[in-house]
Design an enzyme around this catalytic site. Structure first.
Site: not given
Ligand code: NAP
Length: 286
Positions: A152-153, A155, A227, A66
């Site tokens: 956030n993890r 910070v 989801y 992305k």
């Molecule tokens: P991303 O940019 O990779 O961000 C992931 C986030 O999750 C970061 O804040 C990360 O923290 C945190 N994280 C991951 N593993 C963790 C753990 N073990 N402990 C604590 N924090 C953790 O991903 P994203 O695109 O933002 O997506 C995040 C989630 O939203 C995904 O599950 C995705 O499928 C979902 N999503 C859903 C929709 C929808 O339409 N429903 C749309 C977009 C995204 P760090 O910064 O510390 O790494």
């Protein structure tokens, strides 16, 4: 000739976009094929460039591309530029590649249409600071929330997002997701949004909640962007506390619908897409 459209990601096993987008294309009688394009990072640029070929609507973009895809496009719409993450590419004039982020639309539409929630004047706790949190944070800042705490993890990422949102006029601050002070932020929240991947089926955080048991207040709305499963551990905690809940499936459908409308110029058949998403989910969890 059949039009092409698809999704770039790596790996792509979990994506439900092919099911819901193909259902919409078929329902609208369009001669078009939506495909899964699993693309490793080193092959992304060539794959994105191939969208300039004839009869291509564009593409969706998911993890881990992305942010990386931004440098491969001709331009971004201004809101997407602010978020810094692209989930939709539209081919204009047969060759220009424009990047959009339809997660803002998906987030706000599901918040209002599914939960009847108006963010204006509300206290929000945002869990996460990645691409999805950036979209939600920007959306909520636009809607005039009273305050936003970003946990956030890492910070420093939460601090950077809080600073950007403060620059837009929102009252935002940052906190570590494992900080004991998070409990107080939970207690006063009107809306808690999980934008982390914690709880997602098939991930190393499957079966986990981002919050300890007993922290969710009964009077708030808990929105989990994850989801799969439809009722995540966080949503199960929220139900137990008597809070309102909203899962990530409607957001997935509404962000996809916004992309569909940009590609085709037609109104997206939301109900058809929702049904296809639920069916795909049932198959995934069978
Ligand atoms: P991303 O940019 O990779 O961000 C992931 C986030 O999750 C970061 O804040 C990360 O923290 C945190 N994280 C991951 N593993 C963790 C753990 N073990 N402990 C604590 N924090 C953790 O991903 P994203 O695109 O933002 O997506 C995040 C989630 O939203 C995904 O599950 C995705 O499928 C979902 N999503 C859903 C929709 C929808 O339409 N429903 C749309 C977009 C995204 P760090 O910064 O510390 O790494």
């Amino acid at each position: 000739m059949t039009n092409r459209v698809g999704i770039f990601g790596y790996p792509l096993g979990h994506s439900m976009s092919p099911a819901l987008q193909q259902a919409a294309l078929d329902d609208c009688g369009l001669d078009a094929l939506y495909e899964a394009w699993p693309t490793p990072p080193e092959k992304l640029e060539a794959a994105v460039n191939s969208l300039r070929e004839v009869n291509c609507y564009g593409a969706n973009v998911t993890v881990p591309h992305k942010v990386a895809v931004i440098g491969m496009l001709d331009r971004l719409d201004p809101q997407t530029e602010a978020i810094g993450a692209v989930n939709t590419i539209v081919v204009e004039g047969g060759e220009e590649l424009i990047g959009y982020n339809t997660d803002i639309h998906g987030f706000l539409t599901s918040l209002s249409s599914q939960a009847g929630f108006d963010p204006a004047g509300k206290r929000v706790l945002l869990l996460g600071a990645g691409g999805a949190a950036r979209a939600a944070g920007n959306a909520l800042a636009q809607k005039g929330v009273r305050s936003m705490h970003i946990a956030n993890r890492t910070v420093s990422r939460a601090e950077a997002l809080a600073a950007e949102l403060s620059g837009l006029g929102a009252s935002a601050d940052a906190i570590a997701i494992d900080s004991p002070e998070l409990k107080e932020r939970c207690e006063v929240a009107d809306l808690i949004v999980n934008c982390t991947s914690i709880g997602m089926q098939g991930s190393s955080d499957e079966g986990r909640s981002p919050l300890p048991e007993g922290w969710i207040p009964g009077g708030c709305l808990v929105f989990d962007m994850v989801y799969n499963p439809e009722v995540t551990p966080l949503l199960a905690q929220a139900q137990k506390a008597g809070a309102e809940t909203l899962g990530g499936l409607p957001m997935l459908v509404h962000q996809g619908a916004a992309a569909f409308e940009m590609w085709t110029g037609m109104s997206a058949p939301i109900d058809v897409m929702m049904e296809a998403a639920r069916k795909a989910m049932a198959e995934l969890t069978r």
